[in-house]
Design an enzyme around this catalytic site. Structure first.
Site, PDB file in Angstrom:
ATOM      1  CD  GLU A 128       9.456  48.680 -13.905  1.00  0.00           C
ATOM      2  OE1 GLU A 128       9.495  49.901 -14.146  1.00  0.00           O
ATOM      3  OE2 GLU A 128       8.463  47.975 -14.101  1.00  0.00           O
ATOM      4  CB  CYS A 141      16.151  54.795 -16.664  1.00  0.00           C
ATOM      5  SG  CYS A 141      15.098  55.524 -15.425  1.00  0.00           S
ATOM      6  CB  CYS A 148       9.004  56.643  -3.479  1.00  0.00           C
ATOM      7  SG  CYS A 148       9.650  58.325  -3.412  1.00  0.00           S
ATOM      8  CB  CYS A 152       4.655  62.742  -6.699  1.00  0.00           C
ATOM      9  SG  CYS A 152       6.196  63.324  -5.944  1.00  0.00           S
ATOM     10  CB  CYS A 155       4.652  59.362  -9.081  1.00  0.00           C
ATOM     11  SG  CYS A 155       5.961  58.124  -9.060  1.00  0.00           S
ATOM     12  CB  CYS A 382       6.934  51.314 -16.442  1.00  0.00           C
ATOM     13  SG  CYS A 382       8.231  52.288 -15.796  1.00  0.00           S
TER      14      CYS A 382
END
Ligand code: SAH
Ligand code: SF4
Length: 407
Positions: A128, A141, A148, A152, A155, A382
């Site tokens: 995104e 952004c 990833c 975390c 997240c 998101c």
């Protein structure tokens, strides 16, 4: 009462562009020049038969067409000979990143779902990119990885495994794409460009951990800051890291952008849970790296991001400890309302608690610490892009609170 600048203005309902089904995906047949660094472009010119001694000059010419004018057609490159244009178009394209879906919020926030080629043909990836207009700036952004490696616990991206790193061209390509979509090329060019352009600021706060894709992020951002091209100043670029300490100094030296650190907890015990990377780089090491970040000063502060998790890290004792912890570091503090996602075990702190927390931070001398949720109508799915910093007066915050409560 003055309405907050973030109030959702009357207007058409959010616009949705249908997502194109995956089977419509065809990987690009030829590479695109868009997003390439100067070095990559020189190599591409070599492939198209341009002798070495001419390459620098040709790179400079093409650079302007790509990154000042934003041309989409080789024929528009009128400073190049017809033969060279033909040679280039036989081997390369000027294709942009593929947009799989675009959503426009009633508050002007836009989100693009980008489809990137996978390693094997027929299996594309998606990331995104979000544009957030504000009163005094427009922030893009951008993402640095598909997924990833870190996880975390609050997240959404952290629940997805790393699929691949973005290339430098894909990183710079997100800025090119935003200029196209916002019709921003003309405004951005020229002497007054910096004041007029819609995309004035960049945050690397999309998917991924930028400091685990260091070279591509560095090279992609070098394209973005190049004064003869996209020309977005380093001071207007913020790279957010969860705390990859071994690359923080290097980021200051080789990228030179502003730094944001995802802190989220004031004790190692809690941070170990929320940001597991803390077990490798505990708070003391992280804060030392921040203290020594090249170029850090009161004019170039580090932003500390702190996601507000109900009953987890949002007590007033935490707020006081946060202020104590950052003492002596030129810092800004951003309190981010947690953006929940399906399956998460966390909740966003109550607005009242965020207010109380922020009063303590504010009283310690940090201005406007709360980020305002933006584009709520389109960012529901998101992971983390829901917010953008916005200067709020106490009155505006009250108005926002009223708004949040009627939601
Ligand atoms: N990997 C980098 C940059 C991407 S995340 C980093 O962690 O800093 C960008 C920011 O969004 C980080 O501060 C991250 O902690 C925060 N974030 C992630 N998930 C979130 C959520 N669900 N709600 C609010 N903020 C979130
Ligand atoms: Fe990765 Fe940042 Fe999400 Fe942590 S917060 S999992 S580092 S994207």
């Amino acid at each position: 009462m003055t309405a907050p600048s973030v109030a959702i203005e009357p207007g058409p309902a959010a616009a949705f562009v249908e997502k194109r089904p995956l089977e419509h995906y065809t990987p690009p047949a030829r590479p695109s020049l868009v997003g390439m660094t100067r070095e990559a472009l020189a190599d591409a010119l070599g492939e198209a038969g341009v002798p070495e001694r001419q390459r620098r000059m040709r790179v400079q010419q093409i650079w302007q067409w790509l990154y000042v004018r934003g041309v989409q057609d080789f024929d528009a490159m009128t400073t190049l000979s017809k033969e060279l244009r033909t040679a280039l178009s036989e081997r390369f394209t000027l294709a942009r990143l593929e947009v799989a879906a675009e959503q426009i919020s009633v508050d002007g926030t836009r989100k693009w779902l980008l489809r990137l080629p996978g390693e094997t043909a027929g299996a594309p990836h998606e990331v995104e990119c979000v544009y957030i207009p504000e009163t005094d700036r427009g922030t893009l952004c951008i993402s640095s990885q598909v997924g990833c490696t870190l996880n975390c616990t609050f997240c959404h991206t952290g629940t997805q495994r790393l699929v691949r790193n973005l290339t430098a061209a894909e990183i710079a390509g997100q800025v090119v794409l935003a200029r196209d979509r916002l019709d921003d090329w003309q405004r951005a060019a020229g002497a007054a460009g910096e004041e007029k352009r819609l995309v004035s600021n960049i945050v690397m706060m999309g998917m991924g951990e930028p400091l685990y894709n260091f070279e591509a992020v560095r090279d992609g951002l070098a394209v973005v800051v190049d004064g003869d091209g996209l020309s977005i100043s380093k001071r207007r670029i913020t790279l957010s890291t969860s705390g990859v300490v071994h690359n923080i100094k290097r980021a200051g030296e080789e990228i030179g952008s502003m730094l944001a650190v995802s802190l989220h907890a004031v004790t190692d015990e809690l941070r170990d849970q929320l940001v597991p990377l803390n077990r490798k780089y505990p708070l003391r090491e992280l804060l030392d790296a921040c203290r020594n970040y090249p170029g850090v000063s009161n004019a170039r502060r580090i932003t500390f991001e702190y996601v507000m998790l109900k009953g987890i890290n949002d007590s007033l004792t935490d707020a006081k400890a946060l202020v104590r912890l950052l003492k002596g570091i030129p810092a800004k503090i951003n309190l981010i309302p947690f953006n929940p996602w399906p399956g998460t075990i966390y909740e966003c702190s109550d607005w009242e608690q965020i207010e109380k927390f922020s009063e303590i931070v504010f009283a310690a001398g940090y201005a406007s610490p709360v980020r305002t949720p933006r584009g709520r109508d389109i960012l529901a799915a998101c992971g983390q892009l829901k917010s953008a910093s916005e200067k709020l007066t106490a009155r505006e915050r009250l108005a926002l609170r009223a708004m949040a409560m009627t939601d």
